[in-house]
Motif scaffolding. Structure first.
Motif, mmCIF file in Angstrom:
data_model
loop_
_atom_site.group_PDB
_atom_site.id
_atom_site.type_symbol
_atom_site.label_atom_id
_atom_site.label_comp_id
_atom_site.label_asym_id
_atom_site.label_seq_id
_atom_site.Cartn_x
_atom_site.Cartn_y
_atom_site.Cartn_z
ATOM 1 N N ASP A 156 -38.847 5.565 -34.309
ATOM 2 C CA ASP A 156 -38.500 7.116 -34.857
ATOM 3 C C ASP A 156 -39.433 7.794 -35.631
ATOM 4 O O ASP A 156 -39.430 8.911 -35.339
ATOM 5 C CB ASP A 156 -37.874 6.666 -35.521
ATOM 6 C CG ASP A 156 -36.157 6.717 -35.243
ATOM 7 O OD1 ASP A 156 -36.148 6.307 -33.917
ATOM 8 O OD2 ASP A 156 -35.445 6.119 -36.204
ATOM 9 N N GLU A 157 -39.904 7.513 -36.280
ATOM 10 C CA GLU A 157 -41.986 7.549 -36.733
ATOM 11 C C GLU A 157 -42.526 8.389 -35.831
ATOM 12 O O GLU A 157 -43.310 8.911 -35.854
ATOM 13 C CB GLU A 157 -41.966 6.803 -37.887
ATOM 14 C CG GLU A 157 -41.508 6.684 -38.649
ATOM 15 C CD GLU A 157 -40.815 8.194 -39.776
ATOM 16 O OE1 GLU A 157 -41.541 8.385 -39.537
ATOM 17 O OE2 GLU A 157 -39.310 6.873 -39.599
ATOM 18 N N LEU A 158 -42.933 7.573 -34.662
ATOM 19 C CA LEU A 158 -43.599 7.515 -33.356
ATOM 20 C C LEU A 158 -43.368 9.399 -33.077
ATOM 21 O O LEU A 158 -44.234 9.872 -32.650
ATOM 22 C CB LEU A 158 -44.536 7.063 -32.840
ATOM 23 C CG LEU A 158 -44.796 7.444 -31.375
ATOM 24 C CD1 LEU A 158 -46.495 7.533 -31.670
ATOM 25 C CD2 LEU A 158 -45.215 6.024 -30.258
ATOM 26 N N TYR A 159 -42.491 8.800 -32.527
ATOM 27 C CA TYR A 159 -41.264 10.020 -31.496
ATOM 28 C C TYR A 159 -41.918 11.095 -32.735
ATOM 29 O O TYR A 159 -41.480 12.354 -32.230
ATOM 30 C CB TYR A 159 -39.685 9.740 -31.645
ATOM 31 C CG TYR A 159 -38.988 10.982 -31.109
ATOM 32 C CD1 TYR A 159 -39.262 11.687 -30.314
ATOM 33 C CD2 TYR A 159 -38.040 11.385 -32.217
ATOM 34 C CE1 TYR A 159 -38.392 12.834 -28.657
ATOM 35 C CE2 TYR A 159 -37.290 13.079 -31.472
ATOM 36 C CZ TYR A 159 -37.139 13.019 -30.620
ATOM 37 O OH TYR A 159 -36.923 14.147 -29.075
ATOM 38 N N LYS A 160 -41.276 11.338 -34.263
ATOM 39 C CA LYS A 160 -41.055 12.605 -34.635
ATOM 40 C C LYS A 160 -42.991 13.104 -35.038
ATOM 41 O O LYS A 160 -43.067 14.435 -34.740
ATOM 42 C CB LYS A 160 -41.026 12.429 -36.245
ATOM 43 C CG LYS A 160 -39.667 11.306 -36.215
ATOM 44 C CD LYS A 160 -39.183 11.757 -37.730
ATOM 45 C CE LYS A 160 -37.589 10.866 -37.832
ATOM 46 N NZ LYS A 160 -37.386 10.363 -38.893
ATOM 47 N N GLU A 196 -48.340 4.904 -23.115
ATOM 48 C CA GLU A 196 -48.320 4.255 -23.885
ATOM 49 C C GLU A 196 -47.501 4.436 -25.363
ATOM 50 O O GLU A 196 -47.649 4.945 -26.626
ATOM 51 C CB GLU A 196 -50.154 5.835 -24.279
ATOM 52 C CG GLU A 196 -49.739 6.935 -24.086
ATOM 53 C CD GLU A 196 -50.303 7.046 -22.201
ATOM 54 O OE1 GLU A 196 -50.569 8.638 -22.349
ATOM 55 O OE2 GLU A 196 -49.973 6.288 -21.529
ATOM 56 N N TYR A 197 -46.457 5.323 -24.562
ATOM 57 C CA TYR A 197 -45.309 6.131 -25.664
ATOM 58 C C TYR A 197 -44.227 4.807 -26.310
ATOM 59 O O TYR A 197 -43.812 4.831 -26.793
ATOM 60 C CB TYR A 197 -44.842 6.912 -25.572
ATOM 61 C CG TYR A 197 -45.228 8.680 -24.983
ATOM 62 C CD1 TYR A 197 -46.934 8.153 -25.828
ATOM 63 C CD2 TYR A 197 -44.898 9.770 -24.804
ATOM 64 C CE1 TYR A 197 -47.516 9.674 -25.734
ATOM 65 C CE2 TYR A 197 -45.660 11.084 -24.891
ATOM 66 C CZ TYR A 197 -47.004 11.157 -25.297
ATOM 67 O OH TYR A 197 -47.910 11.714 -25.648
ATOM 68 N N ILE A 198 -44.403 3.164 -25.276
ATOM 69 C CA ILE A 198 -43.379 3.492 -24.842
ATOM 70 C C ILE A 198 -43.591 1.700 -25.281
ATOM 71 O O ILE A 198 -44.554 1.205 -24.985
ATOM 72 C CB ILE A 198 -42.655 2.105 -23.776
ATOM 73 C CG1 ILE A 198 -41.650 3.659 -23.499
ATOM 74 C CG2 ILE A 198 -42.049 1.484 -23.761
ATOM 75 C CD1 ILE A 198 -40.277 3.652 -23.684
ATOM 76 N N ASP A 199 -43.108 0.460 -26.842
ATOM 77 C CA ASP A 199 -42.668 -0.559 -27.317
ATOM 78 C C ASP A 199 -42.131 -1.833 -25.759
ATOM 79 O O ASP A 199 -41.240 -1.939 -26.176
ATOM 80 C CB ASP A 199 -42.798 -0.866 -28.394
ATOM 81 C CG ASP A 199 -42.837 -2.184 -28.571
ATOM 82 O OD1 ASP A 199 -43.072 -2.835 -27.813
ATOM 83 O OD2 ASP A 199 -43.459 -2.018 -30.040
ATOM 84 N N PHE A 200 -42.948 -1.819 -25.305
ATOM 85 C CA PHE A 200 -41.888 -2.905 -23.689
ATOM 86 C C PHE A 200 -41.532 -4.053 -24.526
ATOM 87 O O PHE A 200 -40.387 -4.314 -23.974
ATOM 88 C CB PHE A 200 -42.837 -2.341 -22.839
ATOM 89 C CG PHE A 200 -43.822 -1.969 -22.276
ATOM 90 C CD1 PHE A 200 -42.834 -1.052 -20.701
ATOM 91 C CD2 PHE A 200 -44.457 -0.780 -21.664
ATOM 92 C CE1 PHE A 200 -42.706 -0.196 -19.928
ATOM 93 C CE2 PHE A 200 -44.838 0.310 -21.688
ATOM 94 C CZ PHE A 200 -44.038 0.171 -20.538
ATOM 95 N N SER A 208 -33.602 5.980 -32.152
ATOM 96 C CA SER A 208 -33.150 4.305 -32.811
ATOM 97 C C SER A 208 -31.672 4.751 -32.235
ATOM 98 O O SER A 208 -30.502 4.539 -32.284
ATOM 99 C CB SER A 208 -33.102 4.650 -34.114
ATOM 100 O OG SER A 208 -33.019 5.991 -34.492
ATOM 101 N N LYS A 209 -31.180 5.934 -32.598
ATOM 102 C CA LYS A 209 -29.809 7.064 -32.402
ATOM 103 C C LYS A 209 -29.458 6.823 -30.628
ATOM 104 O O LYS A 209 -28.090 6.191 -31.026
ATOM 105 C CB LYS A 209 -29.118 8.488 -32.572
ATOM 106 C CG LYS A 209 -29.669 8.328 -34.452
ATOM 107 C CD LYS A 209 -29.034 9.497 -35.060
ATOM 108 C CE LYS A 209 -28.772 9.334 -36.492
ATOM 109 N NZ LYS A 209 -28.621 11.131 -36.737
#
Length: 285
Positions: free
Chosen positions: A146-150, A187-191, A161-162
């Protein structure tokens, strides 16, 4: 807000030759509140002056009903909701056009594939009206944190998360649902996190790039060296390397570029005839 003549059509061209679900029905139009910087619809409509992310227009229910009746008479088996705009963007809470459309699709026994970036799709009032024999879901995310997304600030949809909660809720209630990693940007995904979520099904789509997306969406495009149909793509070898990191039980790839499309269809996708890998009424995937 004004209503508009609905976006109801059969897609043509390169997409039609590869996609099983070419009948598209939008419940909102001429913009989307999520306003994603990588959005193909935005890139197609913005330069024509047909994109307003602040005030999308509302689907006309009379015309939506007529379109659904037309689809039924034409023998259309399944309709995709959300072709040019998200059918669960925030204004759905007020106007409920998607809610009414789903009830009509239930009435006429037409299957529907809902593709959305919103957790609203799993709100209880909607869960009560979905028909398990008709409903299919793909909930899209490009990020899990969520924080990275923001911080990334490339769309204005529900926090990841929602969306994950919505996927798991639909899954636990027996619906045909997949996480849609679209576009899958490494680079945006924590696999590791992705693979531990307990999600059973994934649909993957890699980024395709045109002039407008390059202008709005700031990432490294140096590897996008394959060109087709006005877009730039990652090479197949690079896509294979990235997708090997996804360990969800069922994975299928939606693809535009010809060489990669043939690879996924013949060597990877669990259903060669359906890259969405939808669970159909006869119980087959």
């Amino acid at each position: 807000m004004k209503s508009f003549s609905i976006f109801y059509k059969e897609v043509e061209g390169n997409e039609k030759s590869k996609c099983n679900y070419t009948t598209r029905l939008d419940t909102y139009g001429c913009g989307c509140q999520h306003d994603c910087k990588y959005c193909y619809a935005k890139s197609l409509l913005n330069f024509r002056g047909l994109w307003n992310s602040e005030k999308p227009v509302i689907g006309n229910m009379k015309q939506i009903k007529n379109a659904i009746i037309k689809a039924k008479k034409s023998g259309i088996k399944i309709v995709r909701l959300g072709g040019m705009t998200d059918c669960f963007q925030p204004l759905e809470l007020k106007y409920r056009t998607t809610y009414q459309t789903i009830k009509l699709l239930n009435k006429y026994k037409i299957e529907y594939l809902i593709v959305t970036k919103s957790h609203l799709v799993a709100n209880d009032e909607y869960m009560k009206i979905y028909d398990k024999d008709l409903a299919h879901f793909q909930i899209t995310t490009t990020c899990l944190d969520d924080e990275l997304y923001k911080k990334l600030d490339y769309e204005k949809a529900s926090v990841p998360s929602k969306r994950i909660e919505a996927i798991l809720k639909l899954q636990e209630n027996g619906f045909d649902v997949a996480i849609r990693l679209s576009p899958l940007i490494e680079e945006y995904i924590d696999f590791d996190k992705l693979n531990k979520l307990g999600i059973k099904k994934a649909e993957v789509e890699f980024l395709r790039v045109n002039h407008w997306i390059r202008k709005w969406f700031n990432i490294d495009y140096s590897k996008f060296t394959i060109k087709q149909s006005g877009y730039e793509h990652l090479p197949l070898k690079e896509k294979i390397r990235i997708i090997e990191k996804v360990k969800i039980p069922q994975i299928s790839v939606c693809e535009d570029e010809d060489n990669a499309y043939n690879h996924w269809k013949n060597n990877f996708n669990p259903n060669k005839e359906d890259c969405c890998n939808l669970r159909r009424n006869n119980g087959n995937n």
